[in-house]
Design a protein around this motif. Sequence first.
Motif, PDB file in Angstrom:
ATOM      1  N   TYR A  31       0.997  -1.285   0.257  1.00  0.00           N
ATOM      2  CA  TYR A  31       0.192  -0.463   0.470  1.00  0.00           C
ATOM      3  C   TYR A  31       0.299   1.515   0.156  1.00  0.00           C
ATOM      4  O   TYR A  31       2.061   1.574   0.944  1.00  0.00           O
ATOM      5  CB  TYR A  31      -0.830  -0.172   1.499  1.00  0.00           C
ATOM      6  CG  TYR A  31      -2.034  -1.187   1.409  1.00  0.00           C
ATOM      7  CD1 TYR A  31      -2.908  -0.701   0.703  1.00  0.00           C
ATOM      8  CD2 TYR A  31      -2.166  -1.839   2.145  1.00  0.00           C
ATOM      9  CE1 TYR A  31      -4.030  -2.049   0.853  1.00  0.00           C
ATOM     10  CE2 TYR A  31      -2.932  -3.478   2.276  1.00  0.00           C
ATOM     11  CZ  TYR A  31      -4.115  -2.601   1.485  1.00  0.00           C
ATOM     12  OH  TYR A  31      -5.029  -3.480   1.401  1.00  0.00           O
ATOM     13  N   PRO A  33       1.232   4.227   1.682  1.00  0.00           N
ATOM     14  CA  PRO A  33       0.862   5.207   2.673  1.00  0.00           C
ATOM     15  C   PRO A  33       0.060   6.680   2.390  1.00  0.00           C
ATOM     16  O   PRO A  33      -0.143   7.157   4.052  1.00  0.00           O
ATOM     17  CB  PRO A  33       1.957   5.601   3.475  1.00  0.00           C
ATOM     18  CG  PRO A  33       3.397   5.535   3.001  1.00  0.00           C
ATOM     19  CD  PRO A  33       3.242   4.977   1.508  1.00  0.00           C
ATOM     20  N   SER A  38      -5.653   3.777  -0.702  1.00  0.00           N
ATOM     21  CA  SER A  38      -5.016   2.993   0.254  1.00  0.00           C
ATOM     22  C   SER A  38      -5.783   2.199   1.214  1.00  0.00           C
ATOM     23  O   SER A  38      -6.219   1.180   1.854  1.00  0.00           O
ATOM     24  CB  SER A  38      -3.307   3.250   0.689  1.00  0.00           C
ATOM     25  OG  SER A  38      -2.715   3.152  -0.613  1.00  0.00           O
ATOM     26  N   ALA A 348      -3.760   0.868   9.936  1.00  0.00           N
ATOM     27  CA  ALA A 348      -2.433   1.327  10.091  1.00  0.00           C
ATOM     28  C   ALA A 348      -1.910   1.138  10.812  1.00  0.00           C
ATOM     29  O   ALA A 348      -2.225   1.246  12.172  1.00  0.00           O
ATOM     30  CB  ALA A 348      -3.050   2.925   9.414  1.00  0.00           C
ATOM     31  N   ILE A 375      -1.421  -0.769   6.477  1.00  0.00           N
ATOM     32  CA  ILE A 375      -0.338   0.394   5.619  1.00  0.00           C
ATOM     33  C   ILE A 375       0.724   0.566   6.316  1.00  0.00           C
ATOM     34  O   ILE A 375       0.439   0.812   7.699  1.00  0.00           O
ATOM     35  CB  ILE A 375      -1.715   1.108   4.916  1.00  0.00           C
ATOM     36  CG1 ILE A 375      -2.402   0.778   4.467  1.00  0.00           C
ATOM     37  CG2 ILE A 375      -1.502   2.729   4.750  1.00  0.00           C
ATOM     38  CD1 ILE A 375      -3.910   2.082   4.309  1.00  0.00           C
TER      39      ILE A 375
END
Length: 540
Positions: A31, A33, A38, A348, A375
Motif C-alpha cells: 500500500y 501510505p 489505500s 495502519a 498500511i
Amino acid sequence: MKVMSVRLPLANRLAHDYVLGKESAVACFGYHPYEQASYRERLNWLRGQAFPHRERLADGLYTYNQSVDNHPEALKRIEALRCPDTYVVIGGQQAGVLTGPLYTIHKAVHLIQAAQKLSAELQTEVIPVFWIAGEDHDIDEIDHLHWLIDQERGVHKERVELQKKGRKSASQLPVDEEACQRFLEAFFHAHTQTEHTPSIRALLEETLRAATSMADWFARIMARLFGKHGLVLVESSLPFVRELERPMFRKVIEQNEEISLLLGKAEERLEAAGYPKQLQVAENQANLFLYEDGERLLLERYADRFVNRRASYTKEELLRLLEADPQRFSANVVSRALMQEHLFPTLAFVGGTGEVAYWAYYRDVFAACGLQLPIVVPRMSVTLLEGALGRLLNGFDLRMEQVLTGFADWKRTWEAQQVRHPLEQKFAETREALLAVYRPLVEEVVKLDPGMERLAGKNTTFLLEQVSFLEERLIRSLHEREDVAWHRVRRIEAALLPDGGWQERKLSFFSFANKHGLTLADQLVEAPFALDGSHQIFWL
C-alpha cells in the motif's frame, strides 16, 4: 499555533524512498501510505475478515486501561472496539523513563491525529492504540533521560539506578521508588522552577507511587497525557494478550522454517533493489523468546530442535508448552508484528524509520500466516521551536532545513567570515619574535652538543604550542564575554541539534513541559500537522 512543514532527507534510504513513493520501496509493502485509496482498499479487506476474539480483546483492554487510570474517553474507545466496523491505528515504543525521548510523544500524537482523520474520511470508527513494548529486556535503553544543561556544557544524561539482574524485561522490573525519587530530584534540580513545575512533579510522583513496574509507570504517565484524547494503551506482556496470541504463536512454531526462508528471500529482494540490510536475518533464528526462570531468552532452531542457553525443545514439546503456559512465550521484532496484526483489526501501523525498514521484510511472512500487511506509515518527526530561537534563526537568515541537514557546514562558513580579533595578530607577531630570539640559541646549543638537536626542536615546538594555547583560551574567553553572535550560534546548536542529532531523539518532553506546561501535550494533539512524511516545525 504555528506549524511549518519541511522536506528533509531521511538517514534510512529505504524509508526515505518509501516516503517519496518510489516504486522500488513501495513494492515491498503493498500500500502507498499517503494515498486515500489505500485506506479504502484496506478497509474493504478488513471488512471481509473475522476477528472472533473482539469481545475478549475489548474486555482485556478495558481492565488494563482501568488499572492504569486511563481516561474515560479512552475507555469509551475500547467499548467502540466491540463493534465489528471499528478499526485501529497502532504504533508503539519501549517503556522509557518519563516517556523517554520526544519521539515517543510525537508517535502518540501521530496515532491520535491519524485516527481522527481516518474516522472522518472513512466514516467509520478508528481508534488510536499505543503498544507498550514492556517485554524489552535491554534496560540500558530505557533507564535514562537527557536534558540540556546550557549551551556550553550541552546535554546531560541521567540514569535511574535500577536493580538489573539477568534478562528481566521492563514489565518485570519492579519500581524502586527510592531510586526513582532520586532520579526525579536530579531532574527537577537541573531545571529552573516555573509555575508549571509543581503540577509536573505531582503527576510524576503520583504515577510513581501507583506504579508496580517501570512499564506500568510509563503507561500511567502516557494515560495522564493522552487518555483524554482517546489513546488506548496495551502492554505486550499482559496475560490476556498472551492468551489471545496463542494461535499466532502456534503458527510461528509450526511454520518456523518457512518464515525464516521468506525473510531470507525478502533480504535478497531488498539487496537486489539496491538497499542495504535492514534486519539481522539468520537461517537458524526462531523469531521467538522463551521465559526460563523469569529470564527472557532467545530461541534458535537447529535441525528439529529449538534451543536457548538453558534448554532444548522439539517442535511438539514447544507446542505442548504453548497450550499449557502461553505466558512463557514472547515475540521478537518479526513475530511481534504478526501478533499485533492477529490481535487488532489494523488499518495502519505507525512506525519510526527503522521500524518501517524492518516491515519491508514482512509482506510474504504475513501472507504465509493468513494475514495481510497493513498500511505502514512513517511516524511524523517534529522539532519544537521556541520563539526566542526562531528570532535568532531570522537574525542569521537561517532556515530550519539548513539547521537540520547542514548546520555544521553553515557554522564553518560563518566562523570563517567573522572578523578576527586584533589580539590574534599580536600572538602571531609574538610567535615570530620568539622564534627570532630562540632559534639562534638553539643553534648554539646544537653546535656544542649535536645530540641535543632533537630535544631542542621539541622544546621550540613546546614553547610555540604554549603561546597558541594561551591565544586559544584568551580568544575564546573574549568571544564569550564580548561576542553575542557566538553565544547565539551555540544556543541554536544546543537546542535544535543536541549532541549533533535531531532534538526529538535526545531531549525530553518534560523539559519543555516545565517551561510551557502540561497542556503542551494537548497543543501538539490539536496542532495542524501534515501527516505526509514531511518534518514538522512547531512554534512554542
